[in-house]
Write an enzyme that holds these catalytic residues in place. Sequence first.
Site, PDB file in Angstrom:
ATOM      1  N   GLY A 110      -0.925 -20.744  57.882  1.00  0.00           N
ATOM      2  CA  GLY A 110      -0.351 -21.235  59.110  1.00  0.00           C
ATOM      3  C   GLY A 110       0.553 -22.208  58.941  1.00  0.00           C
ATOM      4  O   GLY A 110       0.872 -22.934  59.921  1.00  0.00           O
ATOM      5  N   ASN A 112       3.902 -21.706  59.286  1.00  0.00           N
ATOM      6  CA  ASN A 112       4.723 -21.338  60.479  1.00  0.00           C
ATOM      7  C   ASN A 112       4.247 -21.626  61.881  1.00  0.00           C
ATOM      8  O   ASN A 112       4.868 -22.251  62.616  1.00  0.00           O
ATOM      9  CB  ASN A 112       5.100 -19.661  60.493  1.00  0.00           C
ATOM     10  CG  ASN A 112       6.161 -19.214  59.601  1.00  0.00           C
ATOM     11  OD1 ASN A 112       7.605 -19.710  59.561  1.00  0.00           O
ATOM     12  ND2 ASN A 112       5.868 -18.817  58.335  1.00  0.00           N
ATOM     13  N   LEU A 183      -2.358 -10.402  59.889  1.00  0.00           N
ATOM     14  CA  LEU A 183      -2.513  -9.248  59.242  1.00  0.00           C
ATOM     15  C   LEU A 183      -3.148  -8.054  59.901  1.00  0.00           C
ATOM     16  O   LEU A 183      -2.864  -6.789  59.230  1.00  0.00           O
ATOM     17  CB  LEU A 183      -3.195  -9.444  57.909  1.00  0.00           C
ATOM     18  CG  LEU A 183      -2.477 -10.387  57.007  1.00  0.00           C
ATOM     19  CD1 LEU A 183      -3.388 -10.816  55.696  1.00  0.00           C
ATOM     20  CD2 LEU A 183      -1.180 -10.246  56.699  1.00  0.00           C
ATOM     21  N   ILE A 186      -1.227  -4.782  65.762  1.00  0.00           N
ATOM     22  CA  ILE A 186      -1.363  -4.860  67.024  1.00  0.00           C
ATOM     23  C   ILE A 186      -1.743  -3.772  67.997  1.00  0.00           C
ATOM     24  O   ILE A 186      -0.958  -2.588  67.826  1.00  0.00           O
ATOM     25  CB  ILE A 186      -0.198  -5.503  67.972  1.00  0.00           C
ATOM     26  CG1 ILE A 186       0.063  -6.900  67.183  1.00  0.00           C
ATOM     27  CG2 ILE A 186      -0.328  -5.816  69.373  1.00  0.00           C
ATOM     28  CD1 ILE A 186      -1.026  -8.060  67.231  1.00  0.00           C
ATOM     29  N   ASN A 200       7.352 -10.973  65.994  1.00  0.00           N
ATOM     30  CA  ASN A 200       6.738 -11.125  64.548  1.00  0.00           C
ATOM     31  C   ASN A 200       7.863 -11.564  63.473  1.00  0.00           C
ATOM     32  O   ASN A 200       8.931 -11.448  64.054  1.00  0.00           O
ATOM     33  CB  ASN A 200       6.128  -9.804  64.060  1.00  0.00           C
ATOM     34  CG  ASN A 200       5.648  -9.963  62.478  1.00  0.00           C
ATOM     35  OD1 ASN A 200       4.869 -10.850  62.440  1.00  0.00           O
ATOM     36  ND2 ASN A 200       5.708  -8.811  62.097  1.00  0.00           N
ATOM     37  N   HIS A 202       8.853 -11.250  59.394  1.00  0.00           N
ATOM     38  CA  HIS A 202       8.631 -10.570  58.314  1.00  0.00           C
ATOM     39  C   HIS A 202       9.390 -11.240  57.124  1.00  0.00           C
ATOM     40  O   HIS A 202      10.611 -11.603  57.077  1.00  0.00           O
ATOM     41  CB  HIS A 202       8.898  -9.168  58.288  1.00  0.00           C
ATOM     42  CG  HIS A 202       8.559  -8.270  57.183  1.00  0.00           C
ATOM     43  ND1 HIS A 202       7.174  -7.874  56.997  1.00  0.00           N
ATOM     44  CD2 HIS A 202       9.151  -8.022  56.145  1.00  0.00           C
ATOM     45  CE1 HIS A 202       6.976  -7.259  56.024  1.00  0.00           C
ATOM     46  NE2 HIS A 202       8.195  -7.281  55.244  1.00  0.00           N
ATOM     47  N   ASP A 243       5.881  -3.336  61.445  1.00  0.00           N
ATOM     48  CA  ASP A 243       7.240  -3.987  61.250  1.00  0.00           C
ATOM     49  C   ASP A 243       8.207  -3.211  61.507  1.00  0.00           C
ATOM     50  O   ASP A 243       9.329  -2.830  60.804  1.00  0.00           O
ATOM     51  CB  ASP A 243       7.299  -4.084  59.348  1.00  0.00           C
ATOM     52  CG  ASP A 243       6.279  -5.163  58.929  1.00  0.00           C
ATOM     53  OD1 ASP A 243       5.946  -5.917  59.509  1.00  0.00           O
ATOM     54  OD2 ASP A 243       5.918  -4.894  57.812  1.00  0.00           O
ATOM     55  N   GLU A 272      12.203 -19.469  56.921  1.00  0.00           N
ATOM     56  CA  GLU A 272      11.175 -19.293  58.189  1.00  0.00           C
ATOM     57  C   GLU A 272      11.038 -20.427  59.155  1.00  0.00           C
ATOM     58  O   GLU A 272      11.296 -20.458  60.301  1.00  0.00           O
ATOM     59  CB  GLU A 272       9.914 -18.715  57.702  1.00  0.00           C
ATOM     60  CG  GLU A 272      10.032 -17.248  57.300  1.00  0.00           C
ATOM     61  CD  GLU A 272       8.631 -16.691  56.828  1.00  0.00           C
ATOM     62  OE1 GLU A 272       8.503 -15.536  56.624  1.00  0.00           O
ATOM     63  OE2 GLU A 272       7.817 -17.543  56.537  1.00  0.00           O
TER      64      GLU A 272
HETATM   65  C1  GRF Z   1       5.214 -15.680  56.480  1.00  0.00           C
HETATM   66  O1  GRF Z   1       5.775 -15.652  55.097  1.00  0.00           O
HETATM   67  C2  GRF Z   1       5.480 -14.575  57.252  1.00  0.00           C
HETATM   68  O2  GRF Z   1       6.855 -14.012  57.067  1.00  0.00           O
HETATM   69  C3  GRF Z   1       4.533 -13.570  57.063  1.00  0.00           C
HETATM   70  O3  GRF Z   1       3.263 -14.165  56.629  1.00  0.00           O
HETATM   71  C4  GRF Z   1       3.675 -15.342  56.266  1.00  0.00           C
HETATM   72  C5  GRF Z   1       2.825 -16.486  56.991  1.00  0.00           C
HETATM   73  O4  GRF Z   1       2.936 -17.816  56.144  1.00  0.00           O
HETATM   74  N1  GRF Z   1       4.560 -12.680  58.433  1.00  0.00           N
HETATM   75  P1  GRF Z   1       2.306 -19.107  56.838  1.00  0.00           P
HETATM   76  O5  GRF Z   1       0.635 -18.770  57.079  1.00  0.00           O
HETATM   77  O6  GRF Z   1       2.965 -19.079  58.000  1.00  0.00           O
HETATM   78  O7  GRF Z   1       2.524 -20.011  55.663  1.00  0.00           O
END
Ligand code: GRF
Length: 287
Positions: A110, A112, A183, A186, A200, A202, A243, A272
């Site tokens: 988590g 992000n 993961l 949806i 999303n 990626h 994706d 990100e």
């Molecule tokens: C990120 O690299 C994102 O691009 C992908 O999953 C990862 C999540 O990382 N969809 P985190 O849990 O936010 O560290």
Amino acid sequence: MFESLQKKWKVNGAQLGLILCTFATTGTLTAYISRSITEWLKLDPINDWELRLALRLIVLIFGYQVIILIVSFFFGQFKFFWNYEKKILRRMKLMPPASAQIAIFASGKGSNAEKIIQHYENHKHIHVKLVVCNKPGAGVLDIASQHNIPTTLLNKKDFFESNKFIQEFEDQGITHIVLAGFLWKIPENMVKAYPGHIINIHPALLPKFGGKGMYGDHVHKAVLEAGDHESGITIHLVDEEYDHGKTIFQTTVPIQPTDTPSTLAEKIHALEHQHYPRQIEKWISQH
Ligand code: GRF
């Protein structure tokens, strides 16, 4: 054509008919009113043509917006057209942005999600209302509790085979869904309930290195094995395929010969964290 309008506006056939009647009646009525006003004021077509033109344009452009609301009321479509007018006023910056309530979906640590939560902590219009997770014990649940954000733990059966969670999110006023390392795919009913309102991120440059099984280090390994000289991030709308939805943002990072999946992952995470929260804001302002 009618089907795509129904989809776009989320209305049934009967409502679409009433909406189209509203547009048609408003067009005719506005043209009639603009003509009648200049006739009533007895403006001369030759000597007063500038004033005539200005008045007609004012009625056609601005009067139309008011007339459509009045007409829509008689067709029982006021709510639809008031929402439509609000969008126009917001685009013209004549009305404050609508408030957005985000649910972040995540399955992992988590990082992000945390950046997004921090970014919106004191935001005027955008609020992170809920963290949704499918994995008991995932790091993102601790992050949510540190920031006092309520969490929902999903179970596969209800998520994929019912509308239970959609109903819960709607009841909680969730307007936008942000996937941040989630993961599960949806399900179609959720995509339909939130059209264009699910996003999303990626960790590669889609359409390359995407699809089922392409997550985390699997992506970075594949990128390095392909011998690419750059990788990056893709932020995209979510549709029924993995994706796959429309890309709304991409940015790149160079790959060095010494890079390993974990050094590349670090670079990608930094990108990100830098871009996702701000791109979410941009996307929300357009939806
Ligand atoms: C990120 O690299 C994102 O691009 C992908 O999953 C990862 C999540 O990382 N969809 P985190 O849990 O936010 O560290």
